[in-house]
Design a protein around this motif. Structure first.
Motif, PDB file in Angstrom:
ATOM      1  N   PRO A  11       0.810  -1.221   0.000  1.00  0.00           N
ATOM      2  CA  PRO A  11       0.000   0.000   0.000  1.00  0.00           C
ATOM      3  C   PRO A  11       0.838   1.264   0.000  1.00  0.00           C
ATOM      4  CG  PRO A  11       0.018  -0.993   2.164  1.00  0.00           C
ATOM      5  CD  PRO A  11       0.707  -1.955   1.261  1.00  0.00           C
ATOM      6  N   GLU A  12       1.556   1.504  -1.107  1.00  0.00           N
ATOM      7  CA  GLU A  12       2.355   2.703  -1.258  1.00  0.00           C
ATOM      8  C   GLU A  12       2.085   3.311  -2.633  1.00  0.00           C
ATOM      9  OE1 GLU A  12       6.363   1.542  -0.685  1.00  0.00           O
ATOM     10  OE2 GLU A  12       6.089   0.974   1.399  1.00  0.00           O
ATOM     11  N   PRO A  13       0.846   3.658  -2.945  1.00  0.00           N
ATOM     12  CA  PRO A  13       0.540   4.198  -4.256  1.00  0.00           C
ATOM     13  C   PRO A  13       1.163   5.562  -4.470  1.00  0.00           C
ATOM     14  CG  PRO A  13      -1.336   4.421  -2.804  1.00  0.00           C
ATOM     15  CD  PRO A  13      -0.320   3.626  -2.072  1.00  0.00           C
ATOM     16  N   VAL A  14       1.578   5.839  -5.686  1.00  0.00           N
ATOM     17  CA  VAL A  14       2.130   7.144  -6.023  1.00  0.00           C
ATOM     18  C   VAL A  14       0.979   8.078  -6.354  1.00  0.00           C
ATOM     19  CG1 VAL A  14       3.668   8.369  -7.575  1.00  0.00           C
ATOM     20  CG2 VAL A  14       4.200   6.027  -6.904  1.00  0.00           C
ATOM     21  N   HIS A  15       0.960   9.243  -5.694  1.00  0.00           N
ATOM     22  CA  HIS A  15      -0.078  10.246  -5.899  1.00  0.00           C
ATOM     23  C   HIS A  15      -1.473   9.689  -5.632  1.00  0.00           C
ATOM     24  CE1 HIS A  15       3.133  12.648  -7.436  1.00  0.00           C
ATOM     25  NE2 HIS A  15       3.313  11.902  -8.485  1.00  0.00           N
ATOM     26  N   ASN A 466      10.730   2.821  -0.026  1.00  0.00           N
ATOM     27  CA  ASN A 466      10.069   3.488  -1.141  1.00  0.00           C
ATOM     28  C   ASN A 466      10.047   4.985  -0.879  1.00  0.00           C
ATOM     29  OD1 ASN A 466       8.417   4.468  -3.142  1.00  0.00           O
ATOM     30  ND2 ASN A 466       6.709   3.089  -2.730  1.00  0.00           N
ATOM     31  N   ALA A 467      10.858   5.738  -1.615  1.00  0.00           N
ATOM     32  CA  ALA A 467      10.963   7.182  -1.396  1.00  0.00           C
ATOM     33  C   ALA A 467       9.693   7.925  -1.757  1.00  0.00           C
ATOM     34  CB  ALA A 467      12.141   7.737  -2.203  1.00  0.00           C
ATOM     35  N   ALA A 468       8.758   7.264  -2.438  1.00  0.00           N
ATOM     36  CA  ALA A 468       7.492   7.906  -2.805  1.00  0.00           C
ATOM     37  C   ALA A 468       6.418   7.721  -1.738  1.00  0.00           C
ATOM     38  CB  ALA A 468       6.996   7.349  -4.141  1.00  0.00           C
ATOM     39  N   PHE A 486      14.990  12.612   9.423  1.00  0.00           N
ATOM     40  CA  PHE A 486      14.153  12.038   8.369  1.00  0.00           C
ATOM     41  C   PHE A 486      13.956  13.041   7.228  1.00  0.00           C
ATOM     42  CE2 PHE A 486      11.484   8.425  10.485  1.00  0.00           C
ATOM     43  CZ  PHE A 486      12.647   7.847  10.940  1.00  0.00           C
ATOM     44  N   VAL A 487      13.559  14.253   7.587  1.00  0.00           N
ATOM     45  CA  VAL A 487      13.256  15.249   6.556  1.00  0.00           C
ATOM     46  C   VAL A 487      14.521  15.666   5.822  1.00  0.00           C
ATOM     47  CG1 VAL A 487      12.282  17.532   6.113  1.00  0.00           C
ATOM     48  CG2 VAL A 487      11.213  16.040   7.803  1.00  0.00           C
ATOM     49  N   ALA A 488      15.625  15.829   6.559  1.00  0.00           N
ATOM     50  CA  ALA A 488      16.889  16.184   5.910  1.00  0.00           C
ATOM     51  C   ALA A 488      17.328  15.099   4.938  1.00  0.00           C
ATOM     52  CB  ALA A 488      17.966  16.426   6.962  1.00  0.00           C
ATOM     53  N   GLU A 489      17.135  13.852   5.312  1.00  0.00           N
ATOM     54  CA  GLU A 489      17.496  12.723   4.446  1.00  0.00           C
ATOM     55  C   GLU A 489      16.648  12.726   3.177  1.00  0.00           C
ATOM     56  OE1 GLU A 489      19.317   8.658   3.852  1.00  0.00           O
ATOM     57  OE2 GLU A 489      19.849  10.503   4.914  1.00  0.00           O
ATOM     58  N   LEU A 493      17.901  13.365  -0.700  1.00  0.00           N
ATOM     59  CA  LEU A 493      17.660  12.359  -1.733  1.00  0.00           C
ATOM     60  C   LEU A 493      16.731  12.842  -2.841  1.00  0.00           C
ATOM     61  CD1 LEU A 493      17.126   9.184   0.515  1.00  0.00           C
ATOM     62  CD2 LEU A 493      19.029   9.586  -1.059  1.00  0.00           C
ATOM     63  N   GLY A 494      16.053  13.960  -2.608  1.00  0.00           N
ATOM     64  CA  GLY A 494      15.041  14.415  -3.558  1.00  0.00           C
ATOM     65  C   GLY A 494      13.844  13.490  -3.587  1.00  0.00           C
ATOM     66  N   ALA A 495      13.540  12.865  -2.444  1.00  0.00           N
ATOM     67  CA  ALA A 495      12.426  11.918  -2.364  1.00  0.00           C
ATOM     68  C   ALA A 495      11.104  12.614  -2.655  1.00  0.00           C
ATOM     69  CB  ALA A 495      12.381  11.284  -0.977  1.00  0.00           C
ATOM     70  N   LYS A 496      10.231  11.947  -3.378  1.00  0.00           N
ATOM     71  CA  LYS A 496       8.952  12.533  -3.799  1.00  0.00           C
ATOM     72  C   LYS A 496       7.829  12.311  -2.787  1.00  0.00           C
ATOM     73  CE  LYS A 496      10.822  13.858  -7.634  1.00  0.00           C
ATOM     74  NZ  LYS A 496      11.192  15.290  -7.782  1.00  0.00           N
ATOM     75  N   GLY A 497       8.042  11.470  -1.814  1.00  0.00           N
ATOM     76  CA  GLY A 497       6.982  11.185  -0.846  1.00  0.00           C
ATOM     77  C   GLY A 497       6.628  12.408  -0.010  1.00  0.00           C
ATOM     78  N   ARG A 498       5.348  12.523   0.320  1.00  0.00           N
ATOM     79  CA  ARG A 498       4.891  13.639   1.146  1.00  0.00           C
ATOM     80  C   ARG A 498       5.313  13.440   2.600  1.00  0.00           C
ATOM     81  NH1 ARG A 498      -1.169  13.012   0.348  1.00  0.00           N
ATOM     82  NH2 ARG A 498      -0.478  10.852   0.027  1.00  0.00           N
TER      83      ARG A 498
END
Length: 615
Positions: A11-15, A466-468, A486-489, A493-498
């Motif tokens: 359960p890690e859907p993108v958007h 999963n970075a998303a 966590f947020v700095a990491e 990484l340019g992670a897209k996850g909210r």
């Protein structure tokens, strides 16, 4: 179904709606898209949960016919590391085995096992680690199976300064025996300096279970079930990381020591930056840093003046033989505020009727009495009677290191480790008191200041692979430290996850820790949301759980879209309050009973989507 399919269905859907099929072969991805398109959100969750359970089952099945099951219940990672050491030793001797996180242990595991080895810590005053609690509840319930076929042994970790020392291990030991299991090796209760006793237990149990090689290959690298691909928990520490330990710490130079709380705050909270340049230490967000404690010389002198013992008198020093009393009090034993458990030992040792009477009074009064007194106060009040230096030292709890959540990302701040530390300060019996290690950190301000440190890995508190995947972080006060990491990491990484942060403290004006950084991350979009609660700014106190409840509908949507929830901070009040609020949110917005809401959160814990680091 292969691991890529499981990862896609997790359960890690993108958007929120588009499932990430990029790692899948095109033909398989097409088939799965057709299946998913026919499912509603609840059905997708059911399938994902089923596959998560299947992942755990398949991991156990890889060791079908295992002669030994090694179960671990860990809070800070020590029990897991010891369990892995046991598994490695068994594998090296050709003994079939399986290694299981207690949260993944089912009734069938107990029924099918023949030899069960348990390694479990005790958290706080008698509490099992939260990932061990469901199994302990099962064993004490009417659903508990008879275990007459089972032989077992327990290795318990704890802290003797607490009254219910190693209580979780004691309960597992007693309950397994009550259910008919046979103890194959005596239980060992390990104190904070657990390594020597634990290794002797491991050597003894492995020798007892030694067997010639069997047809199935030994497990050279056993895997704990329930981890999946969501964390680096299965990866052991590197040899470099092990070069520095509590016995051999690294003297880390202090680069910065800044007060985070503003003038007028009732608290002194520090941001401390340490250099680890040249150490080759590697840490991950969620890990902690151990600070090796040493008692202040003035406190040691004050105690020695009260004791009237020869400071050079030889006293036991474990495997080191003997050392001078002064050295032992400075380096090995806790001489600070006493605990009720120590009061009981001391009263028995000196046979003091007045102290015995106080101990058998009401618990709140005893707790207050203990909290106000350091060891020197107790000795001044009741003396040592016939105790000599050796007998006196034998009563003392060991001096434990202090662990602080790392507040930095190594990707964002190479060669540095940052800490967020609340300095403990109070007055008692007419004297100003200061926390031993927090005071040491606060005073480390000179150009040549350094601190004895070692890395403490915390595999149970990790960002999703999963970075998303969206994450929700709940951290009032200094509990916000790992979330800064966590947020700095994710930013580095340019992670897209909210990313959604819930932070709380006393006052907006004086206690908004890292305010400028959160605002900057919010402006740049790294932080999707920030909700704050300042309890002293209004007549009616507001805490993080109140903010959670107010955002319940949206939080539920995030959960349904695969969000991970993290909680860090106070275990006595905040964490239970937050957990109750989450239960109510799931029940209300998920349209289910509180019982089913509890099962929902437990499932999240099993798949590492609900993680807590509480103390």
């Amino acid at each position: 179904m292969n691991s890529q399919a499981r990862a896609m269905l997790a359960p890690e859907p993108v958007h929120g709606s588009a499932w990430d099929l990029a790692p899948m072969p095109p033909e398989l991805a097409g088939e799965l898209r057709e299946v998913l398109a026919k499912l509603d959100q609840n059905q997708r969750w059911w399938v994902a949960g089923l596959l998560a359970a299947g992942t755990a089952t398949s991991a156990v099945a890889t060791s079908a016919g295992a002669a030994v099951t090694v179960l671990f219940g860990s809070h800070t990672g020590n029990s897991e590391r010891l369990a892995r050491r046991i598994a490695e030793s068994l594998g090296a001797r050709g003994v079939r085995h399986q290694l299981i996180d207690m949260l993944e242990c089912r009734k069938t595991h107990l029924q099918e096992s023949r030899t069960l080895l348990i390694v479990v810590s005790t958290h706080g005053d008698g509490e099992p680690p939260e990932r061990a609690a469901p199994l302990l509840e099962l064993l004490h319930s009417r659903k508990a199976p008879r275990l007459d076929h089972l032989q077992y042994a327990v290795l318990a970790l704890g802290d003797s300064s607490y009254e219910k020392f190693c209580e979780a291990g004691r309960q597992f030991d007693a309950r397994l025996e009550a259910l008919g299991a046979t103890r194959v090796h005596h239980r060992v209760d390990c104190d904070v300096d657990f390594e020597p006793d634990a290794q002797r237990w491991i050597d003894g149990i492995v020798e007892r279970l030694d067997a010639p090689p069997v047809d199935a290959p030994a497990h050279a690298a056993p895997r704990a079930t329930g981890r999946g691909a969501d964390s680096a928990a299965t990866a052991g520490p590197t040899s470099v990381a092990n070069a520095y330990t509590r016995k051999n710490p690294f003297r880390a130079p202090v680069l910065a020591n800044l007060r985070l709380t503003a003038a007028g705050s009732s608290k002194d909270v520090r941001h401390v930056e340490l250099s680890i340049e040249g150490t080759n230490l590697h840490y991950e967000p969620g890990d902690a840093l151990g600070i090796v404690a040493r008692n202040r010389p003035a406190d040691v002198d004050a105690l020695l003046d009260t004791l009237r013992f020869d400071p050079q008198a030889p006293v036991p020093a474990g495997a080191n033989g003997t050392m001078a009393l002064r050295e032992a009090l400075a380096e090995r034993h806790d001489i600070g505020p006493v605990q009720p458990a120590f009061l009981r030992r001391y009263a028995q040792a000196i046979r003091s009727a007045p102290l015995e009477a106080r101990i058998h009074g009401d618990a709140p009064s005893l707790a207050r009495y203990a909290r106000e007194r350091a060891l020197r106060d107790l000795v001044a009040e009741y003396g040592t009677v016939d105790l000599g230096p050796q007998e006196f030292v034998a009563l003392l709890p060991p001096l434990a290191p202090r662990l602080y959540s790392i507040a930095s990302s190594q990707r964002a701040a190479p060669d540095e480790i940052h800490l967020t530390v609340a300095v403990v300060e109070y007055a008692a019996l007419g004297r100003a008191r200061r926390g031993l290690v927090s005071g040491l950190l606060a005073d480390a301000t000179g150009e040549d200041a350094s601190l004895p440190v070692y890395l403490h890995r915390n595999p149970g508190f990790r960002l999703p692979a999963n970075a998303a995947a969206p994450i929700v972080m709940i951290g009032p006060g200094t509990g916000v430290a790992p979330f800064r990491a966590f947020v700095a990491e994710r930013d580095a990484l340019g992670a897209k996850g909210r990313n959604w942060l819930f932070f709380g403290d006393r006052s907006f004006e004086t206690d908004f820790l890292y305010q400028a950084e959160w605002i900057d991350w919010r402006k740049r979009g790294t932080l999707s949301r920030v909700d704050v609660a300042f309890s002293r700014d209004r007549a009616e106190k507001t805490y993080v759980q109140h903010r959670l409840a107010a955002r319940g509908a949206e939080l539920w949507r995030w959960l349904e879209e695969g969000a991970y929830i993290y909680v860090c901070g106070d275990a006595e009040y905040m964490a239970p309050d937050v957990h109750r609020t989450l239960l109510e949110i799931v029940a209300r917005h998920g349209d289910r009973s509180l019982e089913r809401a509890g099962e929902y959160l437990l499932d999240l814990q099993r798949v590492r989507r609900y993680q807590r680091d509480v103390y």
